[in-house]
Scaffold this active site. Structure first.
Site, PDB file in Angstrom:
ATOM      1  CG  HIS A 138     -19.918 -28.004   5.560  1.00  0.00           C
ATOM      2  ND1 HIS A 138     -18.923 -27.092   5.831  1.00  0.00           N
ATOM      3  CD2 HIS A 138     -21.064 -27.408   5.943  1.00  0.00           C
ATOM      4  CE1 HIS A 138     -19.455 -25.995   6.338  1.00  0.00           C
ATOM      5  NE2 HIS A 138     -20.758 -26.165   6.423  1.00  0.00           N
ATOM      6  CG  ASP A 139     -24.837 -29.576   8.243  1.00  0.00           C
ATOM      7  OD1 ASP A 139     -24.724 -29.137   9.400  1.00  0.00           O
ATOM      8  OD2 ASP A 139     -25.929 -29.753   7.687  1.00  0.00           O
ATOM      9  CB  VAL A 140     -20.508 -34.714   9.482  1.00  0.00           C
ATOM     10  CG1 VAL A 140     -20.682 -36.147   9.959  1.00  0.00           C
ATOM     11  CG2 VAL A 140     -20.260 -34.680   7.983  1.00  0.00           C
ATOM     12  CG  ASN A 144     -27.158 -34.253   8.870  1.00  0.00           C
ATOM     13  OD1 ASN A 144     -28.375 -34.400   8.833  1.00  0.00           O
ATOM     14  ND2 ASN A 144     -26.574 -33.114   8.559  1.00  0.00           N
TER      15      ASN A 144
END
Length: 211
Positions: A138-140, A144
């Site tokens: 998640h949130d890649v 990041n």
């Protein structure tokens, strides 16, 4: 490592000032004690290193921000993998990690550094590996993931226990193949901050409308 943990407790934690102003906004780093160097900060924590211990990174969670125990569990499940950091020690409000070296994809575009196909494939493989370990990436996104010696690295895994779907990486890959690669084939050049921020904000607005 014992000496470093002592320095973290007596120098860094005593004098570092982090603030969680608004729950929905990234934390704010108000003061960093010397000689510590700030590597970056995000929604939950700040990451720093000591010049005498350059192979280690310390991730310190801001007061009131959740997620430390969840991140410990993610690292436990990941074990050792070349695209991820390693967890060496977990304190009540900080993690001692292997420091990953490289340039985020976001800063690659900002500086005109080519993002390689190999690095993108590395990220794909690393995410597949995480799934095989019972995680849900998640949130890649471009801030990041990093390019390090031509290979792809994932620097933030704090949300890998979340269960809702996240299309950030697949959306980035579409933009990479349809826009970045055709343009980069003509020559890589630095992209101004204003352009990158406009794209980032436009993407966030598009995601909200899509959901």
């Amino acid at each position: 490592m014992e000496k470093l943990l002592e320095i973290i407790q007596e120098e860094l934690l005593e004098h570092l000032v982090l603030e969680s102003v608004e729950p929905e906004d990234p934390i704010e780093v108000r003061s960093v004690p010397r000689p510590w160097v700030l590597l970056g900060s995000g929604n939950y924590a700040a990451v720093l290193f000591h010049p005498e211990y350059e192979d280690y990174a310390v991730k310190i969670y801001a007061p009131g921000r959740p997620g430390l125990q969840e991140e410990v569990e993610v690292y436990r499940r990941l074990g050792s993998h070349p695209a991820y950091s390693l967890l060496y020690y977990a304190g009540p409000n900080f993690l001692l990690l292997k420091r990953l070296r490289g340039v985020t994809f976001y800063n690659c575009m900002k500086r005109g550094i080519p993002i390689t196909d190999q690095a993108v494939r590395d990220i794909d493989e690393a995410l597949e590996y995480a799934v095989s370990r019972g995680l849900h990436p998640h949130d890649v996104h471009a801030k990041n993931v990093m390019l390090g010696d031509g290979r792809g690295l994932i620097v933030d895994i704090s949300d890998f226990l979340k269960q809702e779907d996240c299309t950030m990486w697949s959306d980035f890959k579409k933009a990479y193949s349809r826009l970045y690669r055709p343009v980069a084939s003509l020559g890589v050049f630095p992209v101004p901050d204003k352009v990158l921020e406009a794209v980032r904000k436009g993407y966030r607005l598009w995601r909200r409308r899509r959901s």
